[in-house]
Design an enzyme around this catalytic site. Structure first.
Site, PDB file in Angstrom:
ATOM      1  N   GLY A  16       0.806  -1.217   0.000  1.00  0.00           N
ATOM      2  CA  GLY A  16       0.000   0.000   0.000  1.00  0.00           C
ATOM      3  C   GLY A  16       0.834   1.260   0.000  1.00  0.00           C
ATOM      4  CG  PHE A  19      -2.016   9.658   3.873  1.00  0.00           C
ATOM      5  CD1 PHE A  19      -1.388  10.865   3.612  1.00  0.00           C
ATOM      6  CD2 PHE A  19      -3.318   9.491   3.437  1.00  0.00           C
ATOM      7  CE1 PHE A  19      -2.033  11.880   2.939  1.00  0.00           C
ATOM      8  CE2 PHE A  19      -3.987  10.493   2.764  1.00  0.00           C
ATOM      9  CZ  PHE A  19      -3.353  11.695   2.510  1.00  0.00           C
ATOM     10  N   GLY A  20       0.297   5.881   5.013  1.00  0.00           N
ATOM     11  CA  GLY A  20       1.191   5.114   5.875  1.00  0.00           C
ATOM     12  C   GLY A  20       2.355   4.513   5.092  1.00  0.00           C
ATOM     13  CD  GLU A 175     -14.351  17.685   4.815  1.00  0.00           C
ATOM     14  OE1 GLU A 175     -13.609  18.372   5.505  1.00  0.00           O
ATOM     15  OE2 GLU A 175     -13.944  16.740   4.111  1.00  0.00           O
ATOM     16  CB  ALA A 324      -3.968  11.634   6.510  1.00  0.00           C
TER      17      ALA A 324
HETATM   18  C1  LIG Z   1     -13.292  10.842   1.714  1.00  0.00           C
HETATM   19  C2  LIG Z   1     -12.229  10.796   2.770  1.00  0.00           C
HETATM   20  C3  LIG Z   1     -11.867  11.965   3.414  1.00  0.00           C
HETATM   21  C4  LIG Z   1     -10.887  11.944   4.386  1.00  0.00           C
HETATM   22  N1  LIG Z   1     -10.535  13.128   4.985  1.00  0.00           N
HETATM   23  C5  LIG Z   1      -9.537  13.141   5.866  1.00  0.00           C
HETATM   24  C6  LIG Z   1      -9.086  14.369   6.412  1.00  0.00           C
HETATM   25  O1  LIG Z   1      -9.619  15.445   6.116  1.00  0.00           O
HETATM   26  N2  LIG Z   1      -8.042  14.336   7.286  1.00  0.00           N
HETATM   27  C7  LIG Z   1      -7.424  13.161   7.611  1.00  0.00           C
HETATM   28  O2  LIG Z   1      -6.467  13.188   8.377  1.00  0.00           O
HETATM   29  N3  LIG Z   1      -7.838  11.990   7.128  1.00  0.00           N
HETATM   30  C8  LIG Z   1      -8.868  11.940   6.256  1.00  0.00           C
HETATM   31  N4  LIG Z   1      -9.281  10.749   5.729  1.00  0.00           N
HETATM   32  C9  LIG Z   1      -8.690   9.499   6.220  1.00  0.00           C
HETATM   33  C10 LIG Z   1      -7.340   9.221   5.574  1.00  0.00           C
HETATM   34  O3  LIG Z   1      -7.420   9.381   4.175  1.00  0.00           O
HETATM   35  C11 LIG Z   1      -6.921   7.811   5.945  1.00  0.00           C
HETATM   36  O4  LIG Z   1      -6.849   7.712   7.347  1.00  0.00           O
HETATM   37  C12 LIG Z   1      -5.570   7.487   5.352  1.00  0.00           C
HETATM   38  O5  LIG Z   1      -5.638   7.484   3.947  1.00  0.00           O
HETATM   39  C13 LIG Z   1      -5.093   6.116   5.842  1.00  0.00           C
HETATM   40  O6  LIG Z   1      -3.854   5.853   5.289  1.00  0.00           O
HETATM   41  P1  LIG Z   1      -3.422   4.338   4.977  1.00  0.00           P
HETATM   42  O7  LIG Z   1      -2.010   4.418   4.495  1.00  0.00           O
HETATM   43  O8  LIG Z   1      -3.734   3.482   6.114  1.00  0.00           O
HETATM   44  O9  LIG Z   1      -4.378   3.867   3.801  1.00  0.00           O
HETATM   45  P2  LIG Z   1      -4.686   4.497   2.376  1.00  0.00           P
HETATM   46  O10 LIG Z   1      -4.234   5.901   2.287  1.00  0.00           O
HETATM   47  O11 LIG Z   1      -6.122   4.189   2.132  1.00  0.00           O
HETATM   48  O12 LIG Z   1      -3.784   3.642   1.390  1.00  0.00           O
HETATM   49  C14 LIG Z   1      -3.963   2.273   1.201  1.00  0.00           C
HETATM   50  C15 LIG Z   1      -3.262   1.864  -0.078  1.00  0.00           C
HETATM   51  O13 LIG Z   1      -3.259   0.455  -0.169  1.00  0.00           O
HETATM   52  C16 LIG Z   1      -3.562   0.048  -1.471  1.00  0.00           C
HETATM   53  N5  LIG Z   1      -4.149  -1.293  -1.422  1.00  0.00           N
HETATM   54  C17 LIG Z   1      -5.273  -1.672  -0.800  1.00  0.00           C
HETATM   55  N6  LIG Z   1      -5.502  -2.983  -0.958  1.00  0.00           N
HETATM   56  C18 LIG Z   1      -4.478  -3.445  -1.710  1.00  0.00           C
HETATM   57  C19 LIG Z   1      -4.156  -4.732  -2.241  1.00  0.00           C
HETATM   58  N7  LIG Z   1      -4.909  -5.809  -2.015  1.00  0.00           N
HETATM   59  N8  LIG Z   1      -3.046  -4.843  -2.984  1.00  0.00           N
HETATM   60  C20 LIG Z   1      -2.259  -3.783  -3.232  1.00  0.00           C
HETATM   61  N9  LIG Z   1      -2.524  -2.535  -2.757  1.00  0.00           N
HETATM   62  C21 LIG Z   1      -3.608  -2.384  -2.012  1.00  0.00           C
HETATM   63  C22 LIG Z   1      -4.533   1.104  -1.963  1.00  0.00           C
HETATM   64  O14 LIG Z   1      -4.565   1.154  -3.381  1.00  0.00           O
HETATM   65  C23 LIG Z   1      -3.973   2.369  -1.325  1.00  0.00           C
HETATM   66  O15 LIG Z   1      -3.065   3.036  -2.174  1.00  0.00           O
HETATM   67  C24 LIG Z   1     -10.272  10.732   4.738  1.00  0.00           C
HETATM   68  C25 LIG Z   1     -10.636   9.548   4.101  1.00  0.00           C
HETATM   69  C26 LIG Z   1     -11.609   9.577   3.114  1.00  0.00           C
HETATM   70  C27 LIG Z   1     -11.964   8.306   2.415  1.00  0.00           C
END
Ligand SMILES: Cc1cc2nc3c(=O)[nH]c(=O)nc-3n(C[C@H](O)[C@H](O)[C@H](O)COP(=O)(O)OP(=O)(O)OC[C@H]3O[C@@H](n4cnc5c(N)ncnc54)[C@H](O)[C@@H]3O)c2cc1C
Length: 436
Positions: A16, A19-20, A175, A324
Site C-alpha cells: 500500500g 499515507f502510511g 463535507e 492521515a
Molecule cells: C473521503 C475521505 C476523506 C478523508 N478526509 C480526511 C481528512 O480530512 N483528514 C485526515 O487526516 N484523514 C482523512 N481521511 C482518512 C485518511 O485518508 C486515511 O486515514 C488514510 O488514507 C489512511 O492511510 P493508509 O495508508 O492506512 O491507507 P490508504 O491511504 O487508504 O492507502 C492504502 C493503499 O493500499 C492500497 N491497497 C489496498 N488494498 C491493496 C491490495 N490488495 N493490494 C495492493 N494494494 C492495495 C490502496 O490502493 C492504497 O493506495 C479521509 C478519508 C476519506 C476516504
C-alpha cells in the site's frame, strides 16, 4: 521477482502506497535495504480532497500522483503495480497478482474501504467515497440528477432528482453535504432553464446523537447550524433502514431521492484473511505497542488497517483514529524501528501525537478542534486550506501547482463538471472498485 544482485540486503516489502506506506517508504530511501512497494493502483491518492472531485471542484489528477515518480530518485525502492492476494507467513512471502514477493520485514498498509454492514445491495445505489472511481461515480450521479430534473416529466420526479441524501454525519458526510448545497446554490444556480438548482434538497442523515462526533459538542453544534444555514436538512439519531433505486427509508420515513451517498461505514478488507487472524471491529488488525503482530515481529500493520491502542485517547479502550496524520506517524515509526532492528538497536514503543480534527462546511466555513485552540467559520476554513497545502507539499514539491489548486478553489472555477460514462441509463451505473 527476486533481484539476485541485492539478495544480501534486508528485503522490506510494503503493501500500500497510501499515507502510511508512503511515509514508511520515504524513511527507507537511500538506506542499505531493498524496498518493494506494492500497490494495486499506480498512484498515491490524497483522500481528504476526494469530496472536491465528487463535487466537481477538482479533477482526479489534482489529487493523485504516480507512485513511481514520487520515488524516481530512490534507487533502493522498487514500485510494483499489483494486487496483494495473500501472505505466506511461513515462507515470508507476499502473494500478488504479479507473483510472490519475498520479505524479511513486512509492512501492511492497505487502508480501509467502504462497509455497508452486510447490505450487499446498497453500494450500487449509494456509492461511498474512498477511491477515484467512487468520486467520479458520485460526481456523475450528482450532475446527472440536475440534468434529469431539467427534463423531468412531472413535479414528483423533478423533486426526487433534486433530492440528495448523504448517509453518515462524520467529516466525509458533512463535507459532502456542504459542498453539494453550495454546488446547487452557487455554481449551478444560473445554468438551467426549467429548474432552479437552488431548490435542491440536501439531506444529511446521522445515526448518532450529533454530527462530527469526534469533535467537541460546541463545534458539532456549530457545524450543524452552519450546514442548516446552507440549506442542508440535518437528521440526527436517525438510522437508515433501506436504500434502493428510488430513494431511502430512514427512521421509518421514505425519502424519494435519485442520489444517495454513503459516508457511514469504514471497513478493512482482506487483511485478516491474509493473516488468518480474527480481526477487531471494522476488520482492523490488533497490533502491539511496536505495531508488530503478536508472534510475528517481522510483520507490522499500520494506518487504517491497524487497531492501535491509544491510552491517552478518549474513553476506555480508545484506538488511534483512522486519519492521515496517524498513518503517517505510524509509517515513519515502523521504518525507523525496522532500521534499528537491522542494526541491532532497540526502539521505543509507538506514541501517537494527536494534532486534532477538522472539517469544512462549504467554502466559507470550517471547524477546527486542536488541543490548544478551537476555530470556527472563515478563520477555520483558512486554517483547513493551509493545513492541506502543507500536507500536499509533503507529497508533491511543486508548490506553484499547489497554489494554483488553492486559487482554483478560491475562485470557484468548477473546472471538472464532466459527466463521464453512460448518460442514458435509467439509473446511474457504478463501476465497482471499492469491492476489494
Ligand atoms: C473521503 C475521505 C476523506 C478523508 N478526509 C480526511 C481528512 O480530512 N483528514 C485526515 O487526516 N484523514 C482523512 N481521511 C482518512 C485518511 O485518508 C486515511 O486515514 C488514510 O488514507 C489512511 O492511510 P493508509 O495508508 O492506512 O491507507 P490508504 O491511504 O487508504 O492507502 C492504502 C493503499 O493500499 C492500497 N491497497 C489496498 N488494498 C491493496 C491490495 N490488495 N493490494 C495492493 N494494494 C492495495 C490502496 O490502493 C492504497 O493506495 C479521509 C478519508 C476519506 C476516504
Amino acid at each position: 521477482m527476486t533481484d539476485t544482485a541485492t539478495a544480501a540486503r534486508p528485503k522490506i516489502v510494503i503493501i500500500g502506497a497510501g499515507f502510511g506506506g508512503l511515509a514508511a517508504a520515504r524513511e527507507f530511501a537511500g538506506k542499505p535495504v531493498d524496498v518493494t512497494l506494492i500497490d494495486k493502483r499506480n498512484y498515491h491518492l490524497f483522500q481528504p480532497l476526494l469530496y472536491q472531485v465528487a463535487t466537481a471542484d477538482l479533477s482526479p489528477a489534482d489529487i493523485a500522483w504516480p507512485i513511481r515518480s514520487i520515488f524516481r530518485d530512490a534507487a533502493n525502492i522498487r514500485v510494483v503495480l499489483g494486487k496483494v492476494t495473500g501472505i505466506d507467513e511461513a515462507s515470508q512471502s507476499v502473494e500478488t497478482s504479479e507473483g510472490p514477493v519475498p520479505y524479511d520485514h513486512l509492512i501492511i498498509a492497505n487502508g480501509a474501504g467502504n462497509a455497508y454492514f452486510g447490505h450487499d445491495d446498497w453500494p450500487v445505489h449509494a456509492p461511498g467515497l474512498k477511491t477515484v472511481v467512487d468520486a467520479t461515480t458520485v460526481r456523475r450521479n450528482i450532475l446527472l440528477a440536475f440534468e434529469r430534473a431539467e427534463t423531468a416529466a412531472d413535479e414528483a420526479e423533478r423533486h426526487r432528482q433534486l433530492t440528495f441524501v448523504i448517509i453518515g454525519g462524520g467529516p466525509t458526510g458533512v463535507e459532502m453535504a456542504g459542498a453539494i448545497a453550495e454546488l446547487a446554490r452557487v455554481a449551478l444556480a444560473r445554468d438551467f432553464r426549467q429548474i432552479d438548482p437552488r431548490a435542491a434538497n440536501v439531506v444529511l442523515v446521522e445515526g448518532g446523537p450529533r454530527i462530527l462526533p469526534a469533535l467537541s459538542d460546541d463545534l458539532s453544534a456549530y457545524a450543524r447550524q452552519a450546514l442548516e444555514k446552507l440549506g442542508v436538512e440535518v437528521h440526527t439519531g436517525t438510522m437508515v433502514e433501506n436504500i434502493d433505486a428510488e430513494g431511502v427509508t430512514v427512521g421509518g420515513a421514505r425519502i424519494p431521492a435519485a442520489t444517495v451517498i454513503w459516508g457511514a461505514g469504514v471497513g478493512v478488507h482482506g487483511t485478516a484473511e491474509w493473516l488468518d487472524t480474527k480481526p477487531e471491529r471494522g476488520g482492523r488488525i490488533a497490533v502491539g505497542a511496536d505495531l508488530t503482530l503478536p508472534d510475528h515481529p517481522e510483520i507490522r500493520v499500520i494506518g487504517d488497517a491497524a487497531a492501535v491502542a491509544w491510552p491517552q485517547g478518549p474513553g476506555e479502550n480508545a484506538t488511534v483514529p483512522g486519519i492521515a496524520p496517524a498513518a503517517k506517524q505510524e509509517g515513519k515509526y515502523v521504518a525507523k524501528a525496522i532500521l534499528a532492528t537491522i542494526s541491532g538497536k532497540p526502539s521505543k514503543p509507538f506514541k501517537y501525537r494527536h494534532a486534532g480534527n477538522l472539517a469544512t462546511i462549504g467554502r466559507h466555513s470550517a471547524v477546527v478542534d486542536l488541543d490548544r485552540f478551537k476555530l470556527t467559520g472563515w478563520p477555520a476554513w483558512w486554517f483547513w486550506g493551509l493545513a492541506h497545502i502543507y500536507f500536499l507539499i509533503g507529497v508533491r514539491a511543486a508548490s506553484l501547482v499547489l497554489l494554483q489548486w488553492f486559487w482554483t478553489y478560491l475562485t470557484r472555477r468548477k473546472g471538472a463538471r464532466l459527466i463521464t460514462g453512460v448518460t442514458t441509463e435509467a439509473h446511474p451505473v457504478r463501476e465497482s472498485e471499492t469491492k476489494r
